[in-house]
Scaffold this active site. Structure first.
Site, PDB file in Angstrom:
ATOM      1  N   ASP A 400       0.842  -1.193   0.000  1.00 39.86           N
ATOM      2  CA  ASP A 400       0.000   0.000   0.000  1.00 39.86           C
ATOM      3  C   ASP A 400       0.880   1.247   0.000  1.00 39.86           C
ATOM      4  OD1 ASP A 400      -2.285   1.558   0.103  1.00 39.86           O
ATOM      5  OD2 ASP A 400      -3.192   0.406   1.729  1.00 39.86           O
ATOM      6  N   GLU A 403       2.968   5.278  -3.663  1.00 42.31           N
ATOM      7  CA  GLU A 403       3.186   6.526  -4.424  1.00 42.31           C
ATOM      8  C   GLU A 403       4.408   7.299  -3.941  1.00 42.31           C
ATOM      9  OE1 GLU A 403       0.059   6.857  -2.073  1.00 42.31           O
ATOM     10  OE2 GLU A 403      -0.110   5.103  -3.323  1.00 42.31           O
ATOM     11  N   ASP A 473      -7.881   4.450  -3.601  1.00 45.61           N
ATOM     12  CA  ASP A 473      -9.048   4.562  -2.719  1.00 45.61           C
ATOM     13  C   ASP A 473     -10.149   5.394  -3.374  1.00 45.61           C
ATOM     14  OD1 ASP A 473      -7.536   3.143  -0.926  1.00 45.61           O
ATOM     15  OD2 ASP A 473      -6.932   4.883   0.236  1.00 45.61           O
TER      16      ASP A 473
END
Length: 824
Positions: A400, A403, A473
């Site tokens: 997760d 980025e 998300d």
């Protein structure tokens, strides 16, 4: 007069001499200086050209993070024509204007492919934390009617990316890849990792990057979309095979709060007889935010992690677990990396040591992102991952925030020092480095288990790292669902084939009728959205149900015999029925550089599909036309933000529960591309292409069509991928064109296929003679099936739309691995 003639002749000869000496040939092409700019044109292959530009008196040395191809020896012919020099390979030619420096890419026949804009290269001085460098810009001129695709996972709902302006910095729901390909059959990769502006308008198409010692881009000619993708993968890396079990159904949520809860979910699926292959454990199994991403089960609710893993495996399921790109201050990883200056000092998730929202900054979490550009830091990351999680038998990684999360952004945050220079210089390549570090280490550690990574961000070249990228998300709305289709297609057109989205959307709190009680699963507004998203998700490379606020397990939506429950079960079973088709296409992705999700422009010369953003091919046979508009309930407008969406108290009061009849039949318009006949997957009804039809839809069926000439293998009904062997498959033949399909099998979860341990069976359909030929089985591996039965079903093309359904012919045959032909 003679003297004047001699002077003119001398000047002419001098001009020729200047031109002849104005460039130097190199082993890869040529190098020259024009208008104080060094220009290098390098052929990496007959199809791939690298262009480098930088100001004279400077140097340009760079090891690409994305490009791994070594330039191959390429036969070139270099010639001059007035003020231009031409470099020709066996497939294309590049023209350089020796006066202006403009570069033109052409086919061998002289057709213009891509043209740089006159004076299109611009260098602006930039001080990057004391390093004198440049902001770099290169402009091109595209044909007015040209369509371009790619640029990453974009949430703009567009298929063609003409007339778009993008500020390309990785974030939660937009993953940028500085690459596009054209419907003219070429691709362009801008090899720069700093914040970049892409701009396309009537005057120019440009990339402008904040930091660069020079302009560095690659032009590749593929002639069609598959060819361009093949060149991009040749340049940046091939796609490995994923474990076979990853193509089943995955259940996930934010989050399972104990090992008992997560194991019970798997048990419930098995008890209900609903297929499931994977379960995913989200965050906080490590206990608290100060121990963020400890890669260890410190939460007392997970007191026996090895037992949990074993329980899941005994139920014939697999476990992925959440790991992040950051660490809390009480973790040993944080302490070791801090001592070695391997942590970045900017705000990331979570900001507070307390779980409540909004974050209480009186209790800062102290969580820091690690320097994934540093090879020693990547070593440390893997050592803890291996010791704390991989050693327990966990099957894969949910990486997760790759980025990574960058909250409360300040420009000076980009001044952070990394192993490779400023964070600004390498910003967009962070996911490539983070994901690549785990893949490379696991491959070095063991080849007995294929690497599988689910990750939230990507950059060019990430396809080589066994990673499936999800779209972040996103919120739970029809608009968001619609946007996922072109997002996945454009990402695939960048050469990165493995992609999915959170089925049902991540932020779903607006559908809870009583605050945060999870009642959204009984809310018919949400039920309709969820089932349509699930049907779409069945035709993406990874079928994964996940989100917050509303639980997603099938039993949350009702019980067997109820429309929504039955529709969910039917969709999951459909996915498993198609596994032989899906896994064989995975091999085609690996071996032939194909793609799972195929924009219709890839396969059809039909002007109407060039910008079509709501249909696509899954593999090269199945046309998918998801229902992306509410049919039974009003559409609920939901607006959230990945940074602020955690405020679960905000919800749309208009999303009240409603009483609807999900047994009603509805109508959806579907366009069938020209150039083929099409069969309704559910009824076998045949349609001619090049027309829009009114398709009857039901809540339990996604509109699907099969291209004439297709051969589709269907597998047995199972509860998990490996439950039954493929020794008794149904083979559907769709008449109307010649067809071919190769069934692929291997050992499923190791890298023996790289050493030839796999087998294929090629089916060929001769439409004129009505003969199906099953070729001799090629290759071998342990436990390969030697005796099979195939139930051959031929779908007839004798009648068109007026028929209620196409006629079928069925024949069951035995197959022992030798070639056989059947007249149908």
């Amino acid at each position: 007069m003679k003297k004047k003639y001699s002077l003119v002749l001398a000047l002419f000869i001098m001009g020729l001499y200047v031109n002849a000496q104005s460039y130097q040939k190199t082993g890869l092409g040529l190098k020259t200086v024009i208008n104080s700019t060094v220009i290098e044109i390098q052929f990496y292959s007959p199809q791939i050209v690298r262009v480098i530009k930088y100001p004279e008196k400077n140097t340009f040395e760079k090891k690409s993070l994305s490009v791994i191809k070594e330039a191959e020896k390429t036969k070139l012919v270099i010639s001059e024509n007035g003020r231009a020099v031409r470099i020709k390979s066996k497939v294309m030619q590049v023209n350089l204007n020796l006066h202006s420096g403009k570069i033109l890419f052409e086919s061998l026949s002289g057709a213009v492919l891509l043209n740089e804009k006159e004076r299109g290269a611009v260098f602006t001085n930039f001080n990057d934390t004391g390093n004198k460098t440049f902001t770099v810009n290169q402009s091109f001129v595209l044909d007015p009617k040209e369509s371009i695709y790619g640029l990453g996972i974009l949430q703009n709902g567009k298929m063609s990316q003409r007339n778009q302006k993008l500020h390309m910095v990785q974030n939660n729901t937009w993953d940028f890849v500085t690459f596009f390909q054209s419907d003219k059959g070429y691709g362009l990769f801008w090899d720069n990792y700093s914040p970049t502006d892409f701009n396309d308008n009537a005057e120019e198409t440009s990339f402008k990057s904040e930091v660069g010692d020079g302009i560095d881009y690659y032009f590749m000619l593929g002639n069609n979309a598959d060819g361009v993708i093949a060149q991009m993968r040749d340049l940046t890396g091939h796609v490995p095979m994923f474990p076979k079990w990853t193509f089943g159904f995955w259940q996930s949520k934010e989050r399972y709060k104990s090992q008992n809860e997560i194991v019970e979910v798997v048990k419930k699926y098995r008890g209900l007889g609903v297929p499931l292959d994977g379960i995913i454990q989200d965050w906080q199994y490590w206990g608290d935010n100060y121990h963020w991403n400890a890669m260890s089960f410190l939460n007392p609710e997970f007191s026996k992690p090895e037992e949990m893993v074993n329980d899941i495996h005994k139920l014939n399921a697999h476990l992925l677990i959440s790991v992040w790109s950051s660490f809390g201050p009480d973790t040993p990883q944080f302490k070791e990396m801090k001592e070695k200056n391997m942590l970045f000092d900017f705000q990331t998730w979570p900001q507070s040591g307390k779980e409540a929202w909004p974050p209480d900054m009186n209790f800062p979490s102290g969580v820091k992102v690690y320097d994934a550009y540093n090879p020693e830091a990547r070593d440390i990351y893997w050592n803890y991952l291996n010791k704390g999680l991989f050693s327990l038998g966990i099957d894969g990684w949910w990486m997760d925030s790759t980025e990574p999360d960058h909250l409360d952004f300040r420009p000076e945050d980009l001044d952070a020092k990394t192993f490779l220079g400023s964070f600004r210089k390498v910003r967009n390549a962070y996911p490539l480095m983070a994901v690549g570090g785990v893949y490379d280490h696991q491959r070095q550690f063991s080849s007995a288990k294929r690497v599988f990574i689910l990750t939230r961000s990507a950059f060019a070249g990430q396809q080589r790292y066994g990673a499936n990228t999800w779209s972040g998300d996103v919120n739970s709305s029809w608009e968001t669902l619609r946007n996922q289709i072109p997002a996945g297609l454009n990402f695939s057109l960048c050469g990165i084939p493995y992609w999915n989205s959170d089925i049902g959307g991540f932020f779903a709190g607006s559908y809870n009728t009583n605050s945060n009680d999870g009642s959204g699963a009984k809310n018919q507004y949400y039920q309709e959205l969820y089932i349509r998203w699930l049907q779409f998700g069945a035709f993406t490379p990874m079928m994964r149900s996940h989100g917050t606020d509303v639980p997603r397990e099938i039993y949350q939506f009702g019980k067997k015999g109820e429309p929504i429950y039955d529709a969910i079960e039917k969709t999951i079973n459909l996915r498993y029925m198609l596994l032989p088709y899906i896994y064989s296409n995975a091999w085609k992705v690996t071996k032939e550089h194909s793609s799972f999700m195929r924009a219709l422009v890839m396969d059809f010369k039909d002007e109407k599909v060039k910008d079509m953003n709501n249909e696509y091919l899954f593999g090269q046979s199945i046309l998918v036309a998801p229902v992306v508009n509410a049919q039974y309930t009003p559409e609920t407008i939901v607006k959230t933000n990945e940074d602020t969406g955690w405020n679960k108290k905000e919800r749309d009061e208009s999303a009240k529960n409603a009483v609807v009849d999900f047994n009603e039949k509805k109508i959806k318009k579907v366009y069938l591309p020209d150039g083929s006949l099409w069969y309704d997957f559910w009824t076998n009804k045949k349609h001619s292409g090049g027309q829009e039809i009114d398709q009857e839809t039901k809540i339990d069926q996604i509109p699907l069509y099969v291209k004439a000439g297709s051969i589709i293998p269907l597998g047995p009904k199972v509860q998990y991928v490996e439950e039954k062997k493929w020794d008794n498959l149904e083979i559907r033949i769709y008449e109307g064109a010649d067809g071919e399909f190769t069934l692929y099998e291997d050992e499923g979860d190791n890298y023996n296929y790289e050493n030839g341990k796999y087998a294929t069976i090629t089916f060929k359909w001769n439409d004129l003679k009505r003969i199906l030929t099953i070729n001799k089985q090629q290759g071998s591996f342990s436990e390969m099936i030697k005796q099979r039965r195939f139930k051959i079903i031929k779908i007839s093309s004798d009648h068109l739309e007026s028929d209620a359904s196409a006629k079928e012919l069925e024949k069951t045959i035995s197959y022992n691995g030798n070639q056989i032909s059947i007249k149908l």
